[in-house]
Design a protein around this motif. Structure first.
Motif, PDB file in Angstrom:
ATOM      1  N   ASP A 159       0.843  -1.206   0.000  1.00 54.51           N
ATOM      2  CA  ASP A 159       0.000   0.000   0.000  1.00 54.51           C
ATOM      3  C   ASP A 159       0.879   1.257   0.000  1.00 54.51           C
ATOM      4  O   ASP A 159       0.604   2.220  -0.726  1.00 54.51           O
ATOM      5  CB  ASP A 159      -0.920   0.007   1.219  1.00 54.51           C
ATOM      6  N   TYR A 160       1.919   1.251   0.804  1.00 48.36           N
ATOM      7  CA  TYR A 160       2.825   2.396   0.860  1.00 48.36           C
ATOM      8  C   TYR A 160       3.532   2.608  -0.480  1.00 48.36           C
ATOM      9  O   TYR A 160       3.599   3.740  -0.996  1.00 48.36           O
ATOM     10  CB  TYR A 160       3.852   2.187   1.975  1.00 48.36           C
ATOM     11  N   LEU A 161       4.053   1.516  -1.065  1.00 46.24           N
ATOM     12  CA  LEU A 161       4.765   1.644  -2.331  1.00 46.24           C
ATOM     13  C   LEU A 161       3.829   2.065  -3.462  1.00 46.24           C
ATOM     14  O   LEU A 161       4.232   2.805  -4.367  1.00 46.24           O
ATOM     15  CB  LEU A 161       5.463   0.329  -2.677  1.00 46.24           C
ATOM     16  N   ALA A 162       2.569   1.614  -3.412  1.00 45.29           N
ATOM     17  CA  ALA A 162       1.603   2.027  -4.421  1.00 45.29           C
ATOM     18  C   ALA A 162       1.366   3.535  -4.352  1.00 45.29           C
ATOM     19  O   ALA A 162       1.250   4.209  -5.391  1.00 45.29           O
ATOM     20  CB  ALA A 162       0.295   1.267  -4.250  1.00 45.29           C
ATOM     21  N   ARG A 163       1.297   4.063  -3.135  1.00 45.53           N
ATOM     22  CA  ARG A 163       1.127   5.510  -2.986  1.00 45.53           C
ATOM     23  C   ARG A 163       2.341   6.281  -3.498  1.00 45.53           C
ATOM     24  O   ARG A 163       2.214   7.348  -4.096  1.00 45.53           O
ATOM     25  CB  ARG A 163       0.876   5.869  -1.516  1.00 45.53           C
ATOM     26  N   GLU A 164       3.529   5.715  -3.257  1.00 46.02           N
ATOM     27  CA  GLU A 164       4.756   6.433  -3.590  1.00 46.02           C
ATOM     28  C   GLU A 164       5.214   6.217  -5.030  1.00 46.02           C
ATOM     29  O   GLU A 164       5.782   7.131  -5.649  1.00 46.02           O
ATOM     30  CB  GLU A 164       5.884   5.993  -2.636  1.00 46.02           C
ATOM     31  N   LEU A 165       4.986   5.011  -5.567  1.00 50.61           N
ATOM     32  CA  LEU A 165       5.582   4.645  -6.855  1.00 50.61           C
ATOM     33  C   LEU A 165       4.573   4.299  -7.943  1.00 50.61           C
ATOM     34  O   LEU A 165       4.966   4.114  -9.095  1.00 50.61           O
ATOM     35  CB  LEU A 165       6.546   3.455  -6.667  1.00 50.61           C
ATOM     36  N   GLY A 166       3.302   4.168  -7.582  1.00 52.00           N
ATOM     37  CA  GLY A 166       2.313   3.940  -8.624  1.00 52.00           C
ATOM     38  C   GLY A 166       1.617   2.599  -8.553  1.00 52.00           C
ATOM     39  O   GLY A 166       1.897   1.756  -7.692  1.00 52.00           O
ATOM     40  N   ASP A 167       0.695   2.401  -9.518  1.00 55.48           N
ATOM     41  CA  ASP A 167      -0.224   1.272  -9.477  1.00 55.48           C
ATOM     42  C   ASP A 167       0.431  -0.087  -9.657  1.00 55.48           C
ATOM     43  O   ASP A 167      -0.199  -1.113  -9.385  1.00 55.48           O
ATOM     44  CB  ASP A 167      -1.303   1.441 -10.549  1.00 55.48           C
ATOM     45  N   ARG A 168       1.669  -0.125 -10.144  1.00 55.31           N
ATOM     46  CA  ARG A 168       2.297  -1.440 -10.307  1.00 55.31           C
ATOM     47  C   ARG A 168       2.484  -2.143  -8.963  1.00 55.31           C
ATOM     48  O   ARG A 168       2.710  -3.352  -8.916  1.00 55.31           O
ATOM     49  CB  ARG A 168       3.621  -1.329 -11.055  1.00 55.31           C
ATOM     50  N   PHE A 169       2.387  -1.392  -7.869  1.00 56.15           N
ATOM     51  CA  PHE A 169       2.490  -1.981  -6.536  1.00 56.15           C
ATOM     52  C   PHE A 169       1.123  -2.139  -5.857  1.00 56.15           C
ATOM     53  O   PHE A 169       1.063  -2.459  -4.673  1.00 56.15           O
ATOM     54  CB  PHE A 169       3.407  -1.128  -5.657  1.00 56.15           C
TER      55      PHE A 169
END
Length: 281
Positions: free
Chosen positions: A244-254
């Motif tokens: 969830d954190y990486l999706a917020r920071e780096l985008g939908d691929r996470f």
């Protein structure tokens, strides 16, 4: 190695960090609030020492190492002569800031303060500290005694000598330290989570079952553990929070697959609950 160390958090990660530090001859003060939690932490660490002794991996006796283990209720109670304090509490920024600031107030100005976060910004955590130059990421891996890697994460203000010292301590623990610039997920979590999420999507889509997906990576790519077994080991709840954190920071691929959310909601968190993507009951 430092002679006096603090570890904030006595769970699986904190307990493992405490165990390997005890193995160097250090006096280790573990912060764990509440009698039952403190007893569980002590039992976990002593059991780890006993297992290390059975494997011939512990210098000295279990009794000697255990005598250097001290449990305290709060980070404010850490001794002022701690040369290193490692924070190993859950991946909740506010909680980490709370314990890090308390630990910083308790220890000397020359001590090194480290976070074991696997994904959160070390620079953002450092912003709450009075001495950000003495703060560094030291990302250990689970299980700590057996894992060979320590990711040393350099924040924006981390002093060069602190990075060098952290690398030296990793080496003294029999581990390999790598230096990573502070960025979401660093090197290991960013790659490991992405592989794990794709494996979950494959399972969700019926491409293959969990055993086949893990075996493909273990035998085909020589991974010591498949991505679904690795997720079970880390904890599905932990992996979901990181994703969830990486999706917020780096985008939908996470973006976490729905299957991962469903399993966490059902309490199937991996090895620690007996069931995740595999059954451990």
């Amino acid at each position: 190695m430092p002679r006096t160390v603090g570890v904030v958090g006595g769970g699986r990660m904190g307990g493992g960090i405490a165990q390997v530090l005890l193995g160097t001859g250090a006096s280790v003060h573990v912060v764990e609030a509440g009698d039952s939690a403190a007893q569980a932490a002590q039992d976990r660490i002593v059991a780890g020492l006993e297992e290390a002794a059975r494997r011939g991996k512990l210098e000295g006796s279990v009794e000697d190492a255990a005598a250097r283990l001290h449990l305290v209720d709060t980070a404010a109670e850490l001794p002022g002569d701690c040369e290193l304090v490692v924070e190993a509490v859950p991946e909740v920024p506010a909680l980490k800031v709370e314990v890090l600031t308390a630990a910083e107030r308790a220890i000397g100005a020359d001590a090194v303060l480290a976070t074991n976060t696997s994904s959160l910004s070390v620079t953002e955590l450092a912003a709450a500290l009075q001495r950000p130059q003495r703060f560094v990421g030291m990302h250990f891996f689970n299980p700590v005694p057996a894992s060979k890697l320590v990711e040393v994460v350099r924040a924006a203000d981390t002093a060069d000598d602190v990075v060098t010292t952290a690398l030296g301590w990793a080496d003294a623990l029999g581990k390999t330290g790598i230096v990573v610039r502070d960025s979401p997920g660093f090197a290991s979590s960013r790659l490991g989570v992405l592989l794990g999420l794709e494996a979950i999507r494959m399972l969700e889509e019926g491409v293959a079952d969990a055993e086949a997906i893990d075996t493909a990576m273990e035998l085909g790519y020589r991974h010591p553990m498949g991505p679904l077994r690795s997720t079970d080991l880390v904890g599905l709840d932990v992996r979901l929070a990181i994703a969830d954190y990486l999706a917020r920071e780096l985008g939908d691929r996470f973006a976490p697959p729905q299957l991962l959310r469903d399993k966490v909601a059902a309490g199937d968190l991996g090895r620690k609950t007996g069931r995740g993507f595999h059954d451990y009951s």
